[in-house]
Design an enzyme around this catalytic site. Sequence first.
Site, PDB file in Angstrom:
ATOM      1  N   TYR A   1       0.726  -1.090   0.122  1.00 19.28           N
ATOM      2  CA  TYR A   1      -0.014  -0.078   0.014  1.00 19.28           C
ATOM      3  C   TYR A   1       0.804   1.216  -0.155  1.00 19.28           C
ATOM      4  O   TYR A   1       2.078   1.004   0.411  1.00 19.28           O
ATOM      5  CB  TYR A   1      -1.091   0.181   1.186  1.00 19.28           C
ATOM      6  CG  TYR A   1      -0.343   0.377   2.631  1.00 19.28           C
ATOM      7  CD1 TYR A   1      -0.211   1.667   3.228  1.00 19.28           C
ATOM      8  CD2 TYR A   1       0.295  -0.852   3.398  1.00 19.28           C
ATOM      9  CE1 TYR A   1       0.572   1.713   4.403  1.00 19.28           C
ATOM     10  CE2 TYR A   1       0.874  -0.618   4.506  1.00 19.28           C
ATOM     11  CZ  TYR A   1       0.983   0.920   4.991  1.00 19.28           C
ATOM     12  OH  TYR A   1       1.614   1.183   6.163  1.00 19.28           O
ATOM     13  N   CYS A   2       0.396   2.447  -0.533  1.00 18.61           N
ATOM     14  CA  CYS A   2       0.712   3.796  -0.263  1.00 18.61           C
ATOM     15  C   CYS A   2       0.026   4.604   0.242  1.00 18.61           C
ATOM     16  O   CYS A   2      -0.941   4.244   1.327  1.00 18.61           O
ATOM     17  CB  CYS A   2       1.847   4.074  -1.716  1.00 18.61           C
ATOM     18  SG  CYS A   2       0.351   4.322  -2.989  1.00 18.61           S
ATOM     19  N   GLN A   3      -0.565   5.829  -0.208  1.00 18.65           N
ATOM     20  CA  GLN A   3      -1.342   6.615   0.015  1.00 18.65           C
ATOM     21  C   GLN A   3      -2.746   6.596  -0.504  1.00 18.65           C
ATOM     22  O   GLN A   3      -3.661   6.863  -0.218  1.00 18.65           O
ATOM     23  CB  GLN A   3      -0.775   8.283  -0.385  1.00 18.65           C
ATOM     24  CG  GLN A   3      -1.937   9.392   0.153  1.00 18.65           C
ATOM     25  CD  GLN A   3      -2.089   9.237   1.666  1.00 18.65           C
ATOM     26  OE1 GLN A   3      -1.447   8.903   2.496  1.00 18.65           O
ATOM     27  NE2 GLN A   3      -3.442   9.869   1.986  1.00 18.65           N
TER      28      GLN A   3
ATOM     29  N   TRP B   1      -3.527   4.467   2.733  1.00 17.50           N
ATOM     30  CA  TRP B   1      -3.314   5.328   3.849  1.00 17.50           C
ATOM     31  C   TRP B   1      -4.521   6.295   3.771  1.00 17.50           C
ATOM     32  O   TRP B   1      -5.150   6.741   4.954  1.00 17.50           O
ATOM     33  CB  TRP B   1      -2.176   5.942   3.913  1.00 17.50           C
ATOM     34  CG  TRP B   1      -1.853   6.243   5.404  1.00 17.50           C
ATOM     35  CD1 TRP B   1      -2.039   7.631   5.805  1.00 17.50           C
ATOM     36  CD2 TRP B   1      -1.869   5.676   6.688  1.00 17.50           C
ATOM     37  NE1 TRP B   1      -2.032   7.769   7.332  1.00 17.50           N
ATOM     38  CE2 TRP B   1      -1.812   6.597   7.571  1.00 17.50           C
ATOM     39  CE3 TRP B   1      -1.684   4.385   6.792  1.00 17.50           C
ATOM     40  CZ2 TRP B   1      -1.467   6.191   8.894  1.00 17.50           C
ATOM     41  CZ3 TRP B   1      -1.678   3.891   8.175  1.00 17.50           C
ATOM     42  CH2 TRP B   1      -1.551   4.837   9.335  1.00 17.50           C
TER      43      TRP B   1
END
Length: 285
Positions: free
Chosen positions: A239-241, A267
């Site tokens: 995952y990232c943002q 996120w």
Amino acid sequence: MITMTASAFNFGLLIEAEDLVPYLGHEKLRIVDLSRASVYEQLHIPHALHLQPKLLVRQEEHTMGLLPDVEGLQALIAYLNISPEHHVVAYDDEGGAWAGRLLWNLHCLGFKNTSLLNGGIHAWLGAGLPTSSDQEIFSPVSHLVPVNLEQKSEFQIGYDELHQLIENEQVQLWDCRTEDEYTGLRLAARRGGHIPGARHFEWSTALNRQNHLKLQPLPRTQQRLEQLGFDLTQPVVVYCQSHHRSGLAYILGRLLGWKIRAYDGAWSEWGNRLNSPIATGEVPS
């Protein structure tokens, strides 16, 4: 227009610029450019179709990068104008994040004839290959790729399932954001930090800035991931943002033979939900 059979393609998930040249103009090849519009208008790979990243995501109140719904995916396929016999080669001007995100979307809806152009437009220019500023007009294909989400869970994970796996300590997590986002120093949601148990390996670390943003040698990236404690024989969630940067991380995982799924809520969802467990603090060395 070059006319050849679709069987002429023998592309892997990662393709080098020089390997694409002989197929420019192939009627069953769709080259998709996810660079900034200003870059595309100035120059792009001949016959490339420009795609705005906003067509790849669905937004909710506090979640920016979700997989589009069926209607949105059908609109994406219609815009790409691809049949099941087509092969999609995607590239961008940032090292492969948006291009990887497109391929992930296509994988989720059941379309696997996909390749990432290593290094994108930077590698293409670095090799001295031809460019165009013309906007291609494609004839409509007779039958579009159907949207089939039956295998979506092989590539995507949602909030509730991920939350349950974390509670049971049954998942390894890859956070590919910046170190400041991971530690909570940089706030990009209501709360900062990372999902508990996540290991940090920033997505751009896998790029070689001295070699036209091509990927670092895969054995080098694999070694670094294993040094951080990842087990490439076990599934991972990345995952990232907003599942933009993790678009490239997802492709990296696939190239390494890893069973990898992406958390597209990312996120922006996890950090904005006040009941999500979070962790803060230093990146483990």
